[in-house]
Write an enzyme that holds these catalytic residues in place. Sequence first.
Site, short mmCIF file in Angstrom:
data_model
loop_
_atom_site.label_atom_id
_atom_site.label_comp_id
_atom_site.label_asym_id
_atom_site.label_seq_id
_atom_site.Cartn_x
_atom_site.Cartn_y
_atom_site.Cartn_z
N TYR A 179 -51.85 -51.24 33.68
CA TYR A 179 -51.88 -52.19 32.55
C TYR A 179 -51.66 -51.53 31.19
CZ TYR A 179 -53.48 -55.86 35.75
OH TYR A 179 -53.58 -56.78 36.76
N LYS A 233 -54.33 -45.41 46.25
CA LYS A 233 -53.19 -45.32 47.17
C LYS A 233 -52.67 -43.89 47.09
CE LYS A 233 -51.21 -47.92 49.40
NZ LYS A 233 -51.39 -48.12 50.88
#
Length: 399
Positions: A179, A233
């Site tokens: 973001y 991840k």
Amino acid sequence: MDTDEIGPRCLHRLRARPLYTRPARAVRLIYSVGMADLTGNREHNVVIIPGDGIGPELTDAALAVLEAVEEASGGFHLRLDVHRGGAALYRETGANLSAESIAAVRAADATMKGPVGLPEVRFPDGTEAGVLGGVLRTGLDVYANVRPIRLLPGAEAPIKAEPGEVDYVIVRENTEGLYLSRGKGVQTSEAAADTLLITRKGTERVVRRAFEIARQRNGAPADGVRRVTCVDKANVLPSMAFFRRVFDEVAEEYPDVQGEHLYADAAAQALVVRPQHFDVLVMENFLGDILSDLGGGTIGGIGLCPSGNIGDEHAYFEPIHGSAPDIAGQDRANPVSQVLTLAMMLDYLGEGAAAELTRRAVEESLKSGALTIGDYGQPVGGTRAAGEAIARTARTLHG
Ligand code: ATP
């Protein structure tokens, strides 16, 4: 009240329930509670930003509960300073928060806001205009978005679990990650790209905050183990592998808390099928946004979920959900998210007893049936009635 007594008493309360505070904040707090009004009440300066959509209805309901809690528990008073902010203001003025309001938020002991954003208020690239994440999260450097997910008695959860079995905190990094690309991505007519940035400093501080929170909790419901789960991840993205490496380094400073790793896709499943395992989870901004809504869904809806955006110097508190324009102005929104947001802010201000009363009032209202959550997570009888029911319960509990 003798003001000499206020500091130590307040610190005692902080130690008793310091979940959302930090030692640096505790030092500031001594000054803030040192100011008492003429009746001897501890005073805290709080900015209220009602926001857009369902925001004003929710903040009205939460303030009705605050009035009851102030009366019932006594000893403190929040001096409220209401400011406009969000998409409606942006549409009118071109600014989502005025310079004067930003200054007020910076000077306040804490801020409570309702959700902001309106679907029709957009930038030309299609992203939402008038939301406050950029100006407040980054501007105030409130780097930890603390999102407790707790199954409440009486809440209709779509998963098989009892109250007490789902009780974890998602700590979402709040100032970088994907973001950070907000308003900065690259776009042509054929392609668009955003950048995900992870820094050592940004990761260290949010991971430390997660471990500090775990230290102050009682461990995971399944086994009582104090645990911080790093969700990432790392198997795909170098940025996430870096996040994990920094997590491992910080984890060594907390040998009393178990650190573990989980890939984000596996976490999405685990939060549904074995939520009892989790105590505190820490993750990058975008992942935290998604997984906390998932967590909210498992406990009966995001309308039950509060959050705090907490840095070293400033903090503001808001529900995890958006402004729900589909039900705005219809007295249908669930105010529990905002009331529990108020409780988090009271904790942060060192008013632990009032925070606890607020939370108990929500739980007792749900347990007794004074408040029922119906279809689509909406309160039976409406938003206003729900706020009044919680306020009444707070008065009864204390009486
Ligand atoms: P944002 O991206 O700003 O978080 P969003 O686009 O994800 O917002 P929300 O505004 O959070 O969307 O709404 C998602 C759904 O949840 C909508 O159907 C909305 O009506 C519902 N909802 C959100 N908050 C509440 C609430 N407090 N009570 C009842 N329903 C709610």
